[in-house]
Design an enzyme around this catalytic site. Structure first.
Site, PDB file in Angstrom:
ATOM      1  N   ASN A 150     -79.171 -42.871  38.679  1.00 43.78           N
ATOM      2  CA  ASN A 150     -80.328 -42.043  39.035  1.00 43.78           C
ATOM      3  C   ASN A 150     -81.169 -41.578  37.851  1.00 43.78           C
ATOM      4  O   ASN A 150     -82.333 -41.239  38.030  1.00 43.78           O
ATOM      5  CB  ASN A 150     -79.887 -40.847  39.884  1.00 43.78           C
ATOM      6  CG  ASN A 150     -79.004 -39.891  39.137  1.00 43.78           C
ATOM      7  OD1 ASN A 150     -78.195 -40.300  38.311  1.00 43.78           O
ATOM      8  ND2 ASN A 150     -79.140 -38.622  39.414  1.00 43.78           N
ATOM      9  N   GLU A 459     -72.138 -31.252  28.325  1.00 46.38           N
ATOM     10  CA  GLU A 459     -72.952 -32.256  27.654  1.00 46.38           C
ATOM     11  C   GLU A 459     -74.202 -31.582  27.075  1.00 46.38           C
ATOM     12  O   GLU A 459     -74.556 -30.471  27.451  1.00 46.38           O
ATOM     13  CB  GLU A 459     -73.411 -33.330  28.648  1.00 46.38           C
ATOM     14  CG  GLU A 459     -72.273 -34.022  29.341  1.00 46.38           C
ATOM     15  CD  GLU A 459     -72.669 -35.392  29.861  1.00 46.38           C
ATOM     16  OE1 GLU A 459     -72.961 -35.484  31.049  1.00 46.38           O
ATOM     17  OE2 GLU A 459     -72.694 -36.349  29.055  1.00 46.38           O
TER      18      GLU A 459
HETATM   19  P1  NAD Z   1     -70.763 -43.834  41.342  1.00 46.80           P
HETATM   20  O1  NAD Z   1     -69.588 -42.941  41.156  1.00 46.80           O
HETATM   21  O2  NAD Z   1     -70.769 -44.746  42.491  1.00 46.80           O
HETATM   22  O3  NAD Z   1     -70.958 -44.754  40.063  1.00 46.80           O
HETATM   23  C1  NAD Z   1     -71.091 -44.202  38.767  1.00 46.80           C
HETATM   24  C2  NAD Z   1     -70.643 -45.235  37.755  1.00 46.80           C
HETATM   25  O4  NAD Z   1     -69.239 -45.454  37.918  1.00 46.80           O
HETATM   26  C3  NAD Z   1     -71.304 -46.596  37.916  1.00 46.80           C
HETATM   27  O5  NAD Z   1     -71.584 -47.143  36.645  1.00 46.80           O
HETATM   28  C4  NAD Z   1     -70.234 -47.404  38.633  1.00 46.80           C
HETATM   29  O6  NAD Z   1     -70.340 -48.786  38.401  1.00 46.80           O
HETATM   30  C5  NAD Z   1     -68.979 -46.838  37.991  1.00 46.80           C
HETATM   31  N1  NAD Z   1     -67.756 -47.054  38.785  1.00 46.80           N
HETATM   32  C6  NAD Z   1     -67.651 -47.168  40.119  1.00 46.80           C
HETATM   33  N2  NAD Z   1     -66.353 -47.382  40.473  1.00 46.80           N
HETATM   34  C7  NAD Z   1     -65.637 -47.381  39.320  1.00 46.80           C
HETATM   35  C8  NAD Z   1     -64.265 -47.554  39.013  1.00 46.80           C
HETATM   36  N3  NAD Z   1     -63.366 -47.749  39.959  1.00 46.80           N
HETATM   37  N4  NAD Z   1     -63.877 -47.491  37.727  1.00 46.80           N
HETATM   38  C9  NAD Z   1     -64.776 -47.271  36.736  1.00 46.80           C
HETATM   39  N5  NAD Z   1     -66.096 -47.126  36.971  1.00 46.80           N
HETATM   40  C10 NAD Z   1     -66.531 -47.172  38.242  1.00 46.80           C
HETATM   41  O7  NAD Z   1     -72.065 -42.885  41.317  1.00 46.80           O
HETATM   42  P2  NAD Z   1     -73.605 -43.343  41.490  1.00 46.80           P
HETATM   43  O8  NAD Z   1     -73.824 -43.670  42.915  1.00 46.80           O
HETATM   44  O9  NAD Z   1     -73.976 -44.350  40.459  1.00 46.80           O
HETATM   45  O10 NAD Z   1     -74.359 -41.995  41.104  1.00 46.80           O
HETATM   46  C11 NAD Z   1     -74.604 -40.979  42.006  1.00 46.80           C
HETATM   47  C12 NAD Z   1     -73.674 -39.812  41.748  1.00 46.80           C
HETATM   48  O11 NAD Z   1     -73.818 -39.372  40.398  1.00 46.80           O
HETATM   49  C13 NAD Z   1     -74.005 -38.596  42.586  1.00 46.80           C
HETATM   50  O12 NAD Z   1     -72.807 -38.052  43.103  1.00 46.80           O
HETATM   51  C14 NAD Z   1     -74.629 -37.630  41.606  1.00 46.80           C
HETATM   52  O13 NAD Z   1     -74.515 -36.272  41.936  1.00 46.80           O
HETATM   53  C15 NAD Z   1     -73.896 -37.958  40.364  1.00 46.80           C
HETATM   54  N6  NAD Z   1     -74.633 -37.503  39.195  1.00 46.80           N
HETATM   55  C16 NAD Z   1     -74.152 -36.430  38.515  1.00 46.80           C
HETATM   56  C17 NAD Z   1     -74.831 -35.939  37.419  1.00 46.80           C
HETATM   57  C18 NAD Z   1     -74.298 -34.782  36.646  1.00 46.80           C
HETATM   58  O14 NAD Z   1     -74.615 -34.664  35.483  1.00 46.80           O
HETATM   59  N7  NAD Z   1     -73.496 -33.906  37.240  1.00 46.80           N
HETATM   60  C19 NAD Z   1     -76.018 -36.554  36.998  1.00 46.80           C
HETATM   61  C20 NAD Z   1     -76.484 -37.646  37.725  1.00 46.80           C
HETATM   62  C21 NAD Z   1     -75.774 -38.125  38.825  1.00 46.80           C
END
Ligand code: NAD
Length: 478
Positions: A150, A459
């Site tokens: 995002n 962070e």
């Molecule tokens: P996601 O958890 O699906 O994926 C995040 C990352 O993790 C991706 O690069 C994905 O390929 C990787 N990933 C997925 N499965 C994995 C595994 N088994 N092992 C290692 N890596 C793996 O999240 P998303 O859909 O990309 O992002 C949306 C989420 O991110 C939302 O929940 C949002 O709130 C959160 N987010 C949080 C912040 C924050 O700073 N708190 C900022 C932005 C987004």
């Protein structure tokens, strides 16, 4: 001809084994490019390169690190329109939002260029005669970075820049749907004067590439931003092997609107916080908690404002909201709206898939009147969808605001100093906003949350030093 976005390992551009399309969510007929996923062996090559370059990079002077990061920051800033365009095409944010994000990424690199010259330490007198004690910070080693889609430039920037500033080498895995932004960042980093292997880009799936990072003992620290589900799974694996880990995860951020608020301003704050960037921000105001005397009026004004928002192709000028980033996210958004209806919540407006000139993942911004127990009011949707809840008074609003497993950000719209002060102290979150949208933060101060939203040190800003360094205490007797 579309562009192929490659990975970058040990100073070389590397092709993967399989080809996948980099979709344009505003126009599915015109993909941005394609990319190839790496396999686990290739990720291990990247980790080996990072480990091999670790020593030389950790011994580089602060000036060399500052110069490299300043180069990257300057180039991103100089090319913010072009990079913003790529981001808009790939992720679907509006062009002004995307250019703003590119500029933010540049500023973050420049901030950490400065921090590389200011690595803190302490020297104290010992409790023993003739002894001196020094406390220094050293790099943690090889840092694995797993990022979400995002903020495909800003989030990688706020992880890569401090990791390099404090002398770590990096293996960076972007989210699957934004390989273009990751490639563009890597391309700039490849010309920044880093030794081969100090920065590596590994494109591919979470299951293969992400897993290879968390499992490899040569990775000394892992920083992750993404969903709670993935974050918690990584935490278990990290705990099992004693891996230093930092997690930034989801949110269900409340915005409290009190009866004494400037209502016009409150609606603007709510709409900005809940729906801009298509609601796909971890800090989005997805729970609007409105005090009873202004509840109806707030809803009437919010509906009017939402009806005025233009949803469209991310590159079209004058639009307010771009498409949802992926078919998967759109399906999630629609399914939460279905669940809301089934549970008895009332869809007040929006929530319709839109057919525009180009075929894309378009959804009109949805406002749902809900009860605190409805799933739409408790779970993160991560789309242009907000729930509105009614509160009797300030105490009730505060209790509702804190009644969540998450704790990233909370906001209050009020003209009362008393309530603003109380809310800042008692909101159970890492970041709190008074008369400001819950989304929208500064790059030079800590970012992060409590409860299920975050794990580990904060962070950004000077606080990033906690995660990216390890402390050493040295005693000297003359
Ligand atoms: P996601 O958890 O699906 O994926 C995040 C990352 O993790 C991706 O690069 C994905 O390929 C990787 N990933 C997925 N499965 C994995 C595994 N088994 N092992 C290692 N890596 C793996 O999240 P998303 O859909 O990309 O992002 C949306 C989420 O991110 C939302 O929940 C949002 O709130 C959160 N987010 C949080 C912040 C924050 O700073 N708190 C900022 C932005 C987004």
């Amino acid at each position: 001809m579309t562009q192929r976005f490659q990975s970058y390992i040990d100073g070389q551009w590397v092709a993967g084994s399989t080809a996948a399309q980099d979709e344009n969510p505003s126009d599915l007929a015109t993909p941005v490019g394609d990319y190839a996923s790496l396999d686990a062996a290739q990720v291990r090559d990247a980790i080996a390169a990072a480990a091999a370059s670790q020593r030389s990079w950790s011994l580089s002077t602060p000036q060399q690190r500052a110069d490299a990061l300043d180069f990257v920051g300057s180039e991103i800033l100089a090319r913010k329109e072009e990079l913003g365009r790529l981001l808009a095409m790939e992720e679907g944010k509006t062009l002004p939002e995307s250019i703003g994000e590119a500029a933010r990424a540049g500023q973050i690199f420049k901030f950490f260029a400065g921090e590389a010259l200011r690595i803190p330490g302490e020297k104290l007198a010992s409790t023993r005669p003739g002894v001196e004690v020094e406390i220094t910070r050293e790099p943690v080693g090889v840092v694995g970075i797993i990022a979400p889609w995002n903020f495909p430039l800003a989030i990688p920037a706020w992880k890569i820049a401090p990791a390099l500033a404090y002398g770590n080498s990096v293996v960076f895995k972007p989210a699957e749907i934004v390989p273009g932004c990751a490639w563009a960042l890597a391309e700039i980093l490849s010309r920044a004067g880093l030794p081969a292997g100090a920065f590596n880009l590994v494109i591919g799936s979470g299951r293969v590439v992400g897993q290879a990072l968390v499992e490899d003992p040569r990775v000394n620290a892992l920083t992750f931003t993404g969903s709670v589900r993935t974050g918690n799974a990584l935490l278990q694996q990290a705990a099992a092997r004693g891996l230093k880990i930092q997690l930034e995860m989801g949110g269900k951020n409340p915005l409290v609107v009190l009866a004494d608020a400037d209502l016009e301003k409150a609606v603007e704050i709510a709409v900005n916080g809940a729906y801009f960037s298509t609601g796909q921000r971890c800090t989005a105001s997805s729970r609007l908690i409105v005090q009873a005397p202004v509840y109806e009026e707030f809803i009437a004004r919010a509906r009017k404002r939402l009806a005025s928002l233009k949803v469209g192709h991310a590159l079209t000028s004058g639009i307010d909201i771009g498409p949802v980033a992926s078919a998967e996210q759109l399906a999630t958004d629609l399914s939460y709206l279905d669940i809301a209806r089934q549970e008895g919540a009332e869809l007040l407006c929006g929530g319709e898939q839109l057919e525009l000139d180009t075929r894309g993942h378009y959804l009109s911004p949805a406002l749902v009147a809900a009860l605190p127990e409805h799933r739409i009011a408790r779970e993160e949707v991560f789309g242009p969808v907000a729930a509105v809840l009614r509160a009797d008074d300030y105490e009730h609003a505060l209790a509702l605001a804190n009644d969540t497993e998450f704790g990233l950000c909370a906001g209050i719209a009020t003209t009362s100093l008393k309530y603003a002060t109380h809310f800042k102290r008692h909101a159970e979150v890492g970041m709190v906003m008074v008369n400001l949208p819950t989304a929208g933060v500064d790059p030079h101060v800590p970012f992060g949350g409590r409860k299920a939203s975050s794990y580990g040190p904060r962070e950004q800003g000077r606080y990033a030093v906690e995660f990216y360094t390890t402390v050493k205490t040295a005693y000297t007797s003359a």
